[in-house]
Every structure is written in structure tokens, then in C-alpha cells.
Scaffold this active site. Sequence first.
Site, PDB file in Angstrom:
ATOM      1  N   ASP A 173      -3.708   1.733   3.247  1.00  0.00           N
ATOM      2  CA  ASP A 173      -3.116   0.968   2.141  1.00  0.00           C
ATOM      3  C   ASP A 173      -1.663   1.334   1.876  1.00  0.00           C
ATOM      4  O   ASP A 173      -1.191   1.268   0.741  1.00  0.00           O
ATOM      5  CB  ASP A 173      -3.925   1.155   0.836  1.00  0.00           C
ATOM      6  CG  ASP A 173      -5.405   0.946   1.073  1.00  0.00           C
ATOM      7  OD1 ASP A 173      -5.740  -0.074   1.678  1.00  0.00           O
ATOM      8  OD2 ASP A 173      -6.201   1.809   0.663  1.00  0.00           O
ATOM      9  N   LYS A 175       1.257  -1.453   5.328  1.00  0.00           N
ATOM     10  CA  LYS A 175       1.609  -1.665   6.738  1.00  0.00           C
ATOM     11  C   LYS A 175       1.846  -3.137   7.035  1.00  0.00           C
ATOM     12  O   LYS A 175       2.698  -3.484   7.845  1.00  0.00           O
ATOM     13  CB  LYS A 175       0.488  -1.142   7.649  1.00  0.00           C
ATOM     14  CG  LYS A 175       0.297   0.357   7.577  1.00  0.00           C
ATOM     15  CD  LYS A 175      -0.847   0.815   8.454  1.00  0.00           C
ATOM     16  CE  LYS A 175      -2.213   0.426   7.965  1.00  0.00           C
ATOM     17  NZ  LYS A 175      -2.647   1.066   6.731  1.00  0.00           N
ATOM     18  N   GLY A 193      -7.667  -4.396   5.533  1.00  0.00           N
ATOM     19  CA  GLY A 193      -7.313  -5.641   4.861  1.00  0.00           C
ATOM     20  C   GLY A 193      -5.812  -5.708   4.700  1.00  0.00           C
ATOM     21  O   GLY A 193      -5.216  -4.841   4.060  1.00  0.00           O
ATOM     22  N   HIS A 194      -5.205  -6.670   5.344  1.00  0.00           N
ATOM     23  CA  HIS A 194      -3.755  -6.824   5.241  1.00  0.00           C
ATOM     24  C   HIS A 194      -3.427  -8.165   4.612  1.00  0.00           C
ATOM     25  O   HIS A 194      -3.950  -9.191   5.027  1.00  0.00           O
ATOM     26  CB  HIS A 194      -3.101  -6.711   6.627  1.00  0.00           C
ATOM     27  CG  HIS A 194      -3.248  -5.350   7.228  1.00  0.00           C
ATOM     28  ND1 HIS A 194      -3.162  -5.099   8.576  1.00  0.00           N
ATOM     29  CD2 HIS A 194      -3.484  -4.158   6.652  1.00  0.00           C
ATOM     30  CE1 HIS A 194      -3.342  -3.808   8.795  1.00  0.00           C
ATOM     31  NE2 HIS A 194      -3.536  -3.223   7.643  1.00  0.00           N
ATOM     32  N   GLN A 221      -6.218   1.308   8.574  1.00  0.00           N
ATOM     33  CA  GLN A 221      -6.504   2.538   7.828  1.00  0.00           C
ATOM     34  C   GLN A 221      -5.285   3.469   7.842  1.00  0.00           C
ATOM     35  O   GLN A 221      -4.176   2.988   7.755  1.00  0.00           O
ATOM     36  CB  GLN A 221      -7.753   3.250   8.388  1.00  0.00           C
ATOM     37  CG  GLN A 221      -9.047   2.504   8.116  1.00  0.00           C
ATOM     38  CD  GLN A 221      -9.359   1.458   9.148  1.00  0.00           C
ATOM     39  OE1 GLN A 221      -9.208   1.693  10.326  1.00  0.00           O
ATOM     40  NE2 GLN A 221      -9.787   0.300   8.721  1.00  0.00           N
TER      41      GLN A 221
HETATM   42  P1  IMP Z   1     -15.617   2.930   6.605  1.00  0.00           P
HETATM   43  O1  IMP Z   1     -14.431   2.757   7.481  1.00  0.00           O
HETATM   44  O2  IMP Z   1     -16.081   1.648   5.964  1.00  0.00           O
HETATM   45  O3  IMP Z   1     -16.740   3.656   7.310  1.00  0.00           O
HETATM   46  O4  IMP Z   1     -15.211   3.870   5.369  1.00  0.00           O
HETATM   47  C1  IMP Z   1     -14.895   5.250   5.543  1.00  0.00           C
HETATM   48  C2  IMP Z   1     -13.782   5.676   4.594  1.00  0.00           C
HETATM   49  O5  IMP Z   1     -12.560   5.063   4.999  1.00  0.00           O
HETATM   50  C3  IMP Z   1     -13.992   5.269   3.133  1.00  0.00           C
HETATM   51  O6  IMP Z   1     -13.435   6.268   2.303  1.00  0.00           O
HETATM   52  C4  IMP Z   1     -13.175   3.983   3.013  1.00  0.00           C
HETATM   53  O7  IMP Z   1     -12.760   3.741   1.688  1.00  0.00           O
HETATM   54  C5  IMP Z   1     -12.000   4.325   3.911  1.00  0.00           C
HETATM   55  N1  IMP Z   1     -11.346   3.134   4.484  1.00  0.00           N
HETATM   56  C6  IMP Z   1     -11.788   2.384   5.512  1.00  0.00           C
HETATM   57  N2  IMP Z   1     -10.916   1.411   5.803  1.00  0.00           N
HETATM   58  C7  IMP Z   1      -9.890   1.536   4.949  1.00  0.00           C
HETATM   59  C8  IMP Z   1      -8.644   0.837   4.782  1.00  0.00           C
HETATM   60  O8  IMP Z   1      -8.314  -0.112   5.499  1.00  0.00           O
HETATM   61  N3  IMP Z   1      -7.843   1.304   3.780  1.00  0.00           N
HETATM   62  C9  IMP Z   1      -8.166   2.381   3.014  1.00  0.00           C
HETATM   63  N4  IMP Z   1      -9.294   3.058   3.147  1.00  0.00           N
HETATM   64  C10 IMP Z   1     -10.161   2.652   4.097  1.00  0.00           C
END
Ligand code: IMP
Length: 429
Positions: free
Chosen positions: A13, A16, A40-41, A225
Site C-alpha cells: 500500500d 505503487k 489492489g491498485h 504487496q
Molecule cells: P494474504 O496475502 O491474503 O495471505 O495475507 C497475508 C498478509 O499480507 C496479511 O497481513 C495481509 O493483510 C497482507 N497483504 C496481502 N496483500 C496485501 C497488499 O496488497 N497490501 C497490503 N497488505 C497485504
Amino acid sequence: MPLTVIVGAQWGDEGKGRIVDLLAAKADIVARYYGGDNAGHTVTVKEETFKLHLLPSGVVHPHSIGLLGNGMVINPATLLDEMDRIRKAGVEVNPDRIKISHAAHIITPGHIALDGAREAARGEALIGTTKRGIGPAYNSKVTRSGLRMENMMDAAGFKEAVRSHIDSVNHQLDKLFGAEILDGEAISALYEGYAEKLRPYIIEVGKFADEALKSGSIILAEGAQGTLLDLDHGTYPFVTSSTPTAPGALVGLGLGIGSANRVVGVVKAFQTRVGEGPFPTELDGDLAVRLRGTGANEWDEFGTTTGRPRRVGWLDIVLLRYAVRINGISDLALTKLDILSGLETIKICTGYRFAEKTTPTLPLGPSNLEGAEAIYEELPGWQDDITSVRTWEDLPEAARNYVSRIEELLSVAVKIISVGPERSQVIQR
Ligand code: IMP
């Protein structure tokens, strides 16, 4: 060779999408290399704003080709929905413009159900996943029982593979978690339909990318991420299940070492995090509300994928020094500097104190930050609104000092600064 990797230097977040949007204007190809629709962008096409979770956000530029690399886990329903939405907004969507790796893995409702069941079973020790089935899909990949995009090439075989995968998931849902089981027949029929639509888009992405680089094309790899969510290098176990760090761009696109020539680290001017896990510079109270926003604005700190309020805090240089090293960051893009306007003073964490000892770097990586007390440096803030500033010289002195101090502490230049949500609200140096 002209492969630029854009990587989040914090917990995701970082904004990017904005930086991709800016650099994609000069790229021939834009690519996602790891992760799935947990990302999510936000992108803007004409007047419309979209949240893209799977397609590389640069694909909204009419001249670019979008790649979905082998490192990704793809929910075909989300992907088809995104393709439809951008098509309706006037973006051309066809196999010449969008290419999906044959080796990318497929997310099913089975993975999503397992994600939910596993989180529920963790109780208080939950990770706070996005519940998109990301972890279970990578789990299927490493246990060599996953479904890959190439399986879609054989319609009958694919349908059968989906059914047998759901049978195996049902066994786990029922026996391990006492959760409701899924309708394998209905899901396999649904996935047969997805395969029909996606089949023309499947290619060997690595070969395509390599040939493109050799013929002089510019590729922009969009990290999803962030560094601290990397499975190996992040704040384990509070991480995602893939490799968002810059070297992942090579593995996740099927390119060789030496392909990348620039790694842009995107850093938000303060720190945010969604989900559980350590956060040494976390703030609460009024200051946290001030940095997070109320949720009334598109850019306030609420998850793009889940809508959860993000945790917020001061910029953490200890973690950023680590991010610079792990990614091989060559220059930085600093986002949301405007959010800090109006603060009396701004703190930067320059080191940690563990018991009696102080350290400027992490003693053993970021996974155990337990007991880390942030050591702050306090800089004067600025009161002026900077959202219409477009040159470095026009920034208030205190804002320039803040940026220069970050550069000094990290020994990396900040080349891009964003000062507002619009495409044009950027300072380039
Ligand atoms: P998962 O990727 O859904 O397995 O989540 C694992 C961890 O990564 C959690 O703390 C999510 O909130 C975090 N996370 C996954 N994708 C994103 C992203 O695009 N932005 C911020 N945090 C993310």
C-alpha cells in the site's frame, strides 16, 4: 537491459500504482510477477477509477502489453471480471495485449474456503489474510498438487482436475476444520467456462519477455504487496505466501539474472500496515486518525482489497535500510508527502533499542521485532499546502529537509515525490 522493477519498500500500500502509472507511460510491457488478487491498485481510465487486483495497472495505457507471470496465483473469476470492466471503459482487451503465463497457478473456491477455515482455526494467532485463497494456492503449488493455467489447454482433463482438487479440499474442510463442503460438480463446470475464455491468453511469458528485452523493449515489473510481506524476507509469519521483493521479478516472470537494470523502491512518507504483526513505530490516538484519514477520501488509509482500516505510524528507517539492501533498490519514489503537511513536527525512526542496546539495523531480520523500541529524530514540519507544488525548489524548506534526511539516512536518492492523488501531482528530480 531495460527491465525496471517497482517494489514496495514497506508493508504494501505504498502507492505503487501511482508510480507504475507514471513510469508505464514510457514502457512497452507491464508485468505482474507474484501474488494474486490480494493486491489492489487504483487506476484511472478517462474519468473512471478502478481497482485492479490482478491485471498489471499499467495495462490501462493503450500502447502497453500486460503480462501475468508464472509466479502469480490467479483467480480466473476476478481476472475475467477485471478484463470486462476495463474493456467497457474503452481499454482494448485481447490476446495481443494481455498474456498469461502457462505456469501461473489457479485459485479456486476450494483455496478460498481453506484460507477462511485456516484463519478461523488460528483463533487469536490469526495472520489477518485477505481471505482470497492466496496461501492455500501457493500451498498447493509447493506440495505439487496445484492447478496451472496450462491445464486449461485440455478442456476435459482440466474439468476433471478441478473436480478432483475440490474433492481433496472437501476432505480437509470436513475432517480437519468441520467446515461446510463445496459443490465440486458446479465448480468444475464454472471453471470449464473460465478456461474457454482464458485459453487464448496463455503463453510462455518468460520467452516472450526475454525476446522483448532482446529486441529493445522496456518492461516494467510491478511488485505487489511489499518487502516486509515477503515470505522469506518479511515479518514472518505475518507475511504473504510469495516473493514480492525485487529478485522475485526474475523468478516470477521467468527471466535470467542480469535482466534488471533499475529497482525503484516505493516508500510512503509514513508507515502503514494491514493485518496482524509487529509495528515498532505504530501510532494511536489523534495522530493516527490524522494520518489514516476518515475513509471519506479514496486515498485514506483503508485496505483496497478488504476495506480494513490500516495501522499507521512514523517512517521507519531501520526497516527501510533493510528493504534497500534486500531489493537492491537503486532509487526511491516517496508517496503521500502532502499528508504530512500541517504537522508541527515529524518523527523519523533512525534506530531501535532492544533492552539496553541500540542498533541502526536489524540484528536478525524483521521477523522478531518483539521488544524493539523506536529511537526517533524529530524534524520541523511545514504548514503550507504542497498539493500544487511541481518542482523540488518550490517545496517548503522543511519538506525538502525531510526528504533529504531520508536520502541521507538511506544513501539512496529520492527521484519521484507524489504530493496528491492526481496523476499530475508529482515532482520528478
Ligand atoms: P494474504 O496475502 O491474503 O495471505 O495475507 C497475508 C498478509 O499480507 C496479511 O497481513 C495481509 O493483510 C497482507 N497483504 C496481502 N496483500 C496485501 C497488499 O496488497 N497490501 C497490503 N497488505 C497485504
